[in-house]
Design a protein around this motif. Sequence first.
Motif, mmCIF file in Angstrom:
data_model
loop_
_atom_site.group_PDB
_atom_site.id
_atom_site.type_symbol
_atom_site.label_atom_id
_atom_site.label_comp_id
_atom_site.label_asym_id
_atom_site.label_seq_id
_atom_site.Cartn_x
_atom_site.Cartn_y
_atom_site.Cartn_z
ATOM 1 N N LYS A 1 -8.580 -4.535 -7.915
ATOM 2 C CA LYS A 1 -8.188 -5.614 -6.875
ATOM 3 C C LYS A 1 -7.082 -6.817 -7.548
ATOM 4 C CE LYS A 1 -7.828 -7.265 -2.746
ATOM 5 N NZ LYS A 1 -7.361 -7.030 -1.639
ATOM 6 N N GLN B 1 -8.340 0.092 1.973
ATOM 7 C CA GLN B 1 -8.235 -0.506 1.011
ATOM 8 C C GLN B 1 -6.021 -1.357 1.317
ATOM 9 O OE1 GLN B 1 -8.855 1.365 -2.381
ATOM 10 N NE2 GLN B 1 -10.908 1.618 -1.939
ATOM 11 N N SER C 1 1.224 -1.275 0.251
ATOM 12 C CA SER C 1 -0.211 -0.032 -0.326
ATOM 13 C C SER C 1 0.909 1.426 0.120
ATOM 14 C CB SER C 1 -0.760 0.300 0.747
ATOM 15 O OG SER C 1 -0.392 0.110 2.200
ATOM 16 N N LYS D 1 -14.677 2.484 -3.336
ATOM 17 C CA LYS D 1 -15.365 3.209 -2.218
ATOM 18 C C LYS D 1 -16.879 3.848 -2.598
ATOM 19 C CE LYS D 1 -13.706 7.613 -2.126
ATOM 20 N NZ LYS D 1 -12.846 8.598 -2.143
ATOM 21 N N ASP E 1 -16.322 -5.089 -2.914
ATOM 22 C CA ASP E 1 -16.420 -5.855 -4.044
ATOM 23 C C ASP E 1 -17.705 -5.345 -4.459
ATOM 24 O OD1 ASP E 1 -15.984 -7.796 -5.772
ATOM 25 O OD2 ASP E 1 -15.168 -9.291 -4.883
ATOM 26 N N THR F 1 -5.001 2.232 -9.087
ATOM 27 C CA THR F 1 -5.992 2.837 -9.554
ATOM 28 C C THR F 1 -5.968 2.816 -11.078
ATOM 29 O OG1 THR F 1 -4.385 4.407 -9.819
ATOM 30 C CG2 THR F 1 -5.589 4.374 -7.510
ATOM 31 N N TYR G 1 -4.337 -2.665 -4.036
ATOM 32 C CA TYR G 1 -5.909 -2.628 -4.160
ATOM 33 C C TYR G 1 -4.963 -0.856 -5.435
ATOM 34 C CZ TYR G 1 -9.524 -3.593 -1.552
ATOM 35 O OH TYR G 1 -10.216 -4.731 -0.901
ATOM 36 N N ALA H 1 -12.947 -2.905 -6.895
ATOM 37 C CA ALA H 1 -13.908 -3.117 -5.656
ATOM 38 C C ALA H 1 -14.563 -0.958 -5.914
ATOM 39 C CB ALA H 1 -13.452 -3.027 -4.169
ATOM 40 N N ASP I 1 -15.797 0.284 1.503
ATOM 41 C CA ASP I 1 -15.217 -0.095 0.202
ATOM 42 C C ASP I 1 -16.027 -1.363 -0.119
ATOM 43 O OD1 ASP I 1 -13.993 2.046 0.757
ATOM 44 O OD2 ASP I 1 -12.513 1.053 0.686
ATOM 45 N N PRO J 1 -13.240 -4.110 3.682
ATOM 46 C CA PRO J 1 -11.401 -3.799 4.593
ATOM 47 C C PRO J 1 -11.731 -3.486 5.763
ATOM 48 C CG PRO J 1 -11.646 -3.396 2.776
ATOM 49 C CD PRO J 1 -13.563 -3.052 2.791
ATOM 50 N N GLY K 1 -5.771 -4.319 2.604
ATOM 51 C CA GLY K 1 -6.149 -5.783 1.516
ATOM 52 C C GLY K 1 -7.597 -6.021 2.566
#
Length: 268
Positions: free
Chosen positions: A245, A265, A67, A122, A222, A102, A100, A120, A220, A262, A268
Amino acid sequence: MTIRRLTQHDLDDCARLAKDRGWLPERHKWRLLFEVGEPYGIDAPDGDGLAATNILTRYGDDHAVISMVLTASRFARQGLARRLMEHVLEQAGTRTVSLYATDHGRPLYERLGFRVVGRAAKHTGVFAGEPSGTTRPATEADLDEILELDAELFGTDRSAVLRRMSGFGEQVRIADGGFGHCWRNDDNTVIGPVVARDEETARALIGDLALHAGGEVRMDFDLAMDGMVRWAAGHGIGDPWPVSKMVRGGDLPGDRSCQFPPFMQALG
Protein backbone atom coordinates in the motif's frame (compact mmCIF):
# COMPACT_ATOMS: atom_id res chain seq x y z
CA MET A 1 1.94 9.35 -28.34
CA THR A 2 -1.04 11.31 -27.02
CA ILE A 3 -2.78 10.67 -23.70
CA ARG A 4 -6.55 10.67 -24.03
CA ARG A 5 -9.60 10.09 -21.85
CA LEU A 6 -10.98 6.63 -22.49
CA THR A 7 -14.68 5.86 -23.07
CA GLN A 8 -16.91 2.82 -22.76
CA HIS A 9 -15.98 1.99 -26.37
CA ASP A 10 -12.45 1.20 -25.13
CA LEU A 11 -13.53 -1.51 -22.65
CA ASP A 12 -12.77 -4.40 -25.00
CA ASP A 13 -9.27 -3.05 -25.63
CA CYS A 14 -8.75 -2.68 -21.87
CA ALA A 15 -9.70 -6.32 -21.39
CA ARG A 16 -7.30 -7.33 -24.19
CA LEU A 17 -4.52 -5.31 -22.57
CA ALA A 18 -5.18 -6.97 -19.21
CA LYS A 19 -4.97 -10.43 -20.77
CA ASP A 20 -1.73 -9.44 -22.54
CA ARG A 21 -0.18 -8.82 -19.10
CA GLY A 22 -1.50 -12.06 -17.61
CA TRP A 23 -4.51 -10.52 -15.84
CA LEU A 24 -8.10 -11.67 -16.13
CA PRO A 25 -10.23 -9.51 -18.45
CA GLU A 26 -12.52 -8.38 -15.55
CA ARG A 27 -14.93 -6.44 -17.77
CA HIS A 28 -17.46 -6.00 -14.92
CA LYS A 29 -14.76 -4.38 -12.79
CA TRP A 30 -13.43 -2.18 -15.61
CA ARG A 31 -16.99 -0.97 -16.35
CA LEU A 32 -17.49 0.21 -12.77
CA LEU A 33 -14.11 1.96 -12.72
CA PHE A 34 -15.01 3.76 -15.95
CA GLU A 35 -18.25 4.95 -14.31
CA VAL A 36 -16.78 6.24 -11.05
CA GLY A 37 -13.27 7.19 -12.16
CA GLU A 38 -11.33 8.90 -14.91
CA PRO A 39 -9.76 6.37 -17.29
CA TYR A 40 -6.80 7.47 -19.39
CA GLY A 41 -4.88 5.69 -22.09
CA ILE A 42 -2.38 5.88 -24.93
CA ASP A 43 -3.32 4.31 -28.26
CA ALA A 44 -0.90 1.73 -29.61
CA PRO A 45 1.22 3.30 -32.37
CA ASP A 46 0.78 0.16 -34.47
CA GLY A 47 -2.98 0.73 -34.47
CA ASP A 48 -3.74 -2.42 -32.48
CA GLY A 49 -5.65 -1.39 -29.36
CA LEU A 50 -4.16 0.39 -26.37
CA ALA A 51 -0.49 0.74 -25.47
CA ALA A 52 -1.10 1.76 -21.84
CA THR A 53 -3.83 2.68 -19.34
CA ASN A 54 -4.51 3.90 -15.85
CA ILE A 55 -7.52 5.17 -13.89
CA LEU A 56 -7.85 8.00 -11.38
CA THR A 57 -10.73 7.82 -8.89
CA ARG A 58 -11.34 10.92 -6.78
CA TYR A 59 -12.81 10.83 -3.26
CA GLY A 60 -13.97 14.33 -2.42
CA ASP A 61 -11.45 17.14 -2.43
CA ASP A 62 -8.74 15.44 -0.39
CA HIS A 63 -8.04 11.93 -1.66
CA ALA A 64 -7.69 9.95 -4.90
CA VAL A 65 -6.74 6.42 -5.93
CA ILE A 66 -4.79 5.29 -9.01
CA SER A 67 -5.36 1.85 -10.50
CA MET A 68 -5.16 -0.32 -13.63
CA VAL A 69 -1.62 0.82 -14.46
CA LEU A 70 -0.97 -1.37 -17.48
CA THR A 71 1.40 -1.26 -20.46
CA ALA A 72 1.21 -3.68 -23.39
CA SER A 73 4.12 -6.10 -23.27
CA ARG A 74 5.38 -5.02 -26.71
CA PHE A 75 5.68 -1.41 -25.47
CA ALA A 76 7.25 -2.15 -22.09
CA ARG A 77 10.15 -0.01 -20.83
CA GLN A 78 9.34 2.91 -23.11
CA GLY A 79 8.21 5.27 -20.34
CA LEU A 80 4.48 5.04 -21.06
CA ALA A 81 3.47 4.09 -17.52
CA ARG A 82 5.43 7.03 -16.14
CA ARG A 83 3.85 9.46 -18.63
CA LEU A 84 0.37 8.35 -17.64
CA MET A 85 1.21 8.44 -13.94
CA GLU A 86 2.54 11.99 -14.23
CA HIS A 87 -0.63 12.97 -16.10
CA VAL A 88 -3.06 11.61 -13.50
CA LEU A 89 -1.01 13.00 -10.62
CA GLU A 90 -1.38 16.41 -12.23
CA GLN A 91 -5.15 15.81 -12.49
CA ALA A 92 -5.26 14.83 -8.81
CA GLY A 93 -3.93 18.25 -7.83
CA THR A 94 -3.30 18.64 -4.11
CA ARG A 95 -5.09 15.43 -3.12
CA THR A 96 -3.32 12.69 -1.21
CA VAL A 97 -3.02 9.81 -3.69
CA SER A 98 -2.86 6.11 -2.84
CA LEU A 99 -2.47 2.86 -4.75
CA TYR A 100 -1.61 -0.80 -4.36
CA ALA A 101 1.69 -1.79 -5.95
CA THR A 102 3.23 -5.06 -6.97
CA ASP A 103 6.95 -5.50 -6.39
CA HIS A 104 7.39 -4.93 -10.14
CA GLY A 105 5.63 -1.56 -10.14
CA ARG A 106 6.87 -0.27 -6.80
CA PRO A 107 10.18 1.29 -8.04
CA LEU A 108 8.34 3.54 -10.51
CA TYR A 109 5.96 4.77 -7.84
CA GLU A 110 8.81 5.45 -5.44
CA ARG A 111 10.50 7.60 -8.09
CA LEU A 112 7.26 9.57 -8.35
CA GLY A 113 7.19 10.32 -4.63
CA PHE A 114 5.08 7.47 -3.27
CA ARG A 115 6.05 5.78 -0.01
CA VAL A 116 5.09 2.38 1.38
CA VAL A 117 2.72 2.63 4.34
CA GLY A 118 1.77 -1.02 4.71
CA ARG A 119 1.33 -4.43 3.12
CA ALA A 120 -1.88 -6.11 2.10
CA ALA A 121 -2.68 -9.47 0.55
CA LYS A 122 -5.36 -11.17 -1.47
CA HIS A 123 -6.69 -14.30 0.28
CA THR A 124 -8.91 -16.83 -1.49
CA GLY A 125 -10.76 -20.04 -0.69
CA VAL A 126 -14.16 -21.52 0.13
CA PHE A 127 -15.45 -20.15 3.42
CA ALA A 128 -16.34 -22.72 6.08
CA GLY A 129 -18.57 -21.45 8.84
CA GLU A 130 -22.10 -20.84 10.11
CA PRO A 131 -24.36 -17.79 9.75
CA SER A 132 -23.74 -15.21 12.45
CA GLY A 133 -27.35 -14.32 13.08
CA THR A 134 -26.30 -10.70 13.63
CA THR A 135 -26.39 -9.25 10.09
CA ARG A 136 -29.17 -8.78 7.56
CA PRO A 137 -29.54 -7.80 3.90
CA ALA A 138 -29.53 -4.04 3.50
CA THR A 139 -32.42 -2.19 1.90
CA GLU A 140 -32.59 1.16 0.14
CA ALA A 141 -33.72 2.65 3.44
CA ASP A 142 -30.33 1.76 4.98
CA LEU A 143 -28.27 3.73 2.45
CA ASP A 144 -28.11 6.98 4.41
CA GLU A 145 -26.89 5.12 7.50
CA ILE A 146 -24.25 3.31 5.41
CA LEU A 147 -23.00 6.54 3.87
CA GLU A 148 -22.86 8.28 7.26
CA LEU A 149 -20.89 5.44 8.85
CA ASP A 150 -18.51 5.23 5.90
CA ALA A 151 -17.87 8.99 5.89
CA GLU A 152 -16.91 8.73 9.57
CA LEU A 153 -14.71 5.61 9.41
CA PHE A 154 -13.33 5.77 5.85
CA GLY A 155 -12.70 9.45 6.37
CA THR A 156 -13.48 10.89 2.96
CA ASP A 157 -16.37 11.03 0.52
CA ARG A 158 -16.77 7.88 -1.57
CA SER A 159 -20.56 8.01 -1.65
CA ALA A 160 -20.59 7.92 -5.47
CA VAL A 161 -18.96 4.48 -5.34
CA LEU A 162 -21.06 3.13 -2.47
CA ARG A 163 -24.32 4.16 -4.14
CA ARG A 164 -23.49 1.69 -6.90
CA MET A 165 -23.12 -1.33 -4.60
CA SER A 166 -26.66 -2.65 -4.96
CA GLY A 167 -26.57 -2.54 -8.75
CA PHE A 168 -22.99 -3.74 -9.14
CA GLY A 169 -22.75 -6.46 -6.50
CA GLU A 170 -24.37 -9.64 -5.29
CA GLN A 171 -25.48 -8.43 -1.86
CA VAL A 172 -25.12 -5.63 0.68
CA ARG A 173 -25.43 -6.55 4.37
CA ILE A 174 -25.70 -4.38 7.44
CA ALA A 175 -25.07 -4.92 11.13
CA ASP A 176 -25.06 -2.80 14.25
CA GLY A 177 -21.95 -0.71 13.61
CA GLY A 178 -20.98 -1.97 10.16
CA PHE A 179 -21.83 -2.81 6.56
CA GLY A 180 -20.43 -5.07 3.88
CA HIS A 181 -20.82 -5.93 0.21
CA CYS A 182 -19.77 -8.68 -2.18
CA TRP A 183 -19.50 -8.69 -5.96
CA ARG A 184 -18.86 -11.29 -8.63
CA ASN A 185 -15.55 -11.14 -10.52
CA ASP A 186 -14.41 -13.44 -13.33
CA ASP A 187 -13.22 -16.34 -11.16
CA ASN A 188 -14.58 -15.72 -7.65
CA THR A 189 -16.76 -13.49 -5.49
CA VAL A 190 -14.96 -10.55 -3.90
CA ILE A 191 -15.91 -9.54 -0.36
CA GLY A 192 -15.65 -5.77 0.03
CA PRO A 193 -15.97 -3.12 1.09
CA VAL A 194 -16.43 -4.07 4.73
CA VAL A 195 -16.42 -1.21 7.24
CA ALA A 196 -17.12 -1.90 10.90
CA ARG A 197 -16.43 -0.46 14.33
CA ASP A 198 -14.82 -3.70 15.57
CA GLU A 199 -13.42 -7.01 14.33
CA GLU A 200 -16.34 -9.06 15.68
CA THR A 201 -18.80 -7.13 13.53
CA ALA A 202 -16.47 -7.32 10.52
CA ARG A 203 -16.16 -11.10 10.89
CA ALA A 204 -19.93 -11.51 11.05
CA LEU A 205 -20.42 -9.45 7.91
CA ILE A 206 -17.62 -11.17 5.99
CA GLY A 207 -18.75 -14.65 6.98
CA ASP A 208 -22.40 -14.04 6.10
CA LEU A 209 -21.47 -12.48 2.76
CA ALA A 210 -19.17 -15.42 1.96
CA LEU A 211 -21.87 -17.94 2.86
CA HIS A 212 -24.36 -16.07 0.68
CA ALA A 213 -21.90 -16.07 -2.23
CA GLY A 214 -20.92 -19.72 -2.00
CA GLY A 215 -17.96 -21.16 -3.88
CA GLU A 216 -14.58 -19.44 -3.96
CA VAL A 217 -14.36 -16.00 -2.42
CA ARG A 218 -11.63 -13.39 -2.22
CA MET A 219 -10.83 -11.14 0.74
CA ASP A 220 -8.05 -8.55 0.78
CA PHE A 221 -6.65 -7.87 4.25
CA ASP A 222 -4.13 -5.40 5.59
CA LEU A 223 -1.42 -7.75 6.88
CA ALA A 224 -1.18 -5.65 10.05
CA MET A 225 -4.61 -7.08 10.91
CA ASP A 226 -3.07 -10.40 11.89
CA GLY A 227 -6.13 -11.44 13.89
CA MET A 228 -8.35 -11.14 10.82
CA VAL A 229 -5.81 -12.98 8.68
CA ARG A 230 -5.66 -15.86 11.17
CA TRP A 231 -9.46 -15.92 11.44
CA ALA A 232 -9.83 -16.12 7.67
CA ALA A 233 -7.24 -18.91 7.46
CA GLY A 234 -9.15 -20.83 10.12
CA HIS A 235 -12.25 -20.66 7.92
CA GLY A 236 -10.61 -21.91 4.73
CA ILE A 237 -9.39 -18.61 3.26
CA GLY A 238 -5.65 -18.50 2.53
CA ASP A 239 -3.19 -18.54 -0.37
CA PRO A 240 -2.09 -14.90 0.21
CA TRP A 241 -0.68 -12.79 -2.63
CA PRO A 242 0.89 -9.64 -1.12
CA VAL A 243 1.20 -6.11 -2.46
CA SER A 244 2.38 -2.78 -1.01
CA LYS A 245 0.00 0.00 0.00
CA MET A 246 1.60 3.26 -1.15
CA VAL A 247 0.75 6.91 -0.57
CA ARG A 248 1.90 10.21 -2.07
CA GLY A 249 1.28 13.41 -0.17
CA GLY A 250 -0.45 13.30 3.20
CA ASP A 251 -1.63 10.36 5.26
CA LEU A 252 -4.41 7.91 4.46
CA PRO A 253 -7.81 9.14 5.61
CA GLY A 254 -10.05 7.69 8.28
CA ASP A 255 -9.63 5.04 10.93
CA ARG A 256 -7.67 2.20 9.31
CA SER A 257 -8.54 -0.19 12.16
CA CYS A 258 -12.19 -0.03 11.02
CA GLN A 259 -11.50 -0.59 7.32
CA PHE A 260 -11.45 -4.28 6.49
CA PRO A 261 -11.52 -5.70 2.92
CA PRO A 262 -11.63 -2.78 0.45
CA PHE A 263 -14.22 -2.57 -2.32
CA MET A 264 -11.35 -3.71 -4.55
CA GLN A 265 -7.68 -2.82 -4.61
CA ALA A 266 -8.41 -0.59 -7.59
CA LEU A 267 -10.65 1.58 -5.39
CA GLY A 268 -8.33 1.81 -2.39
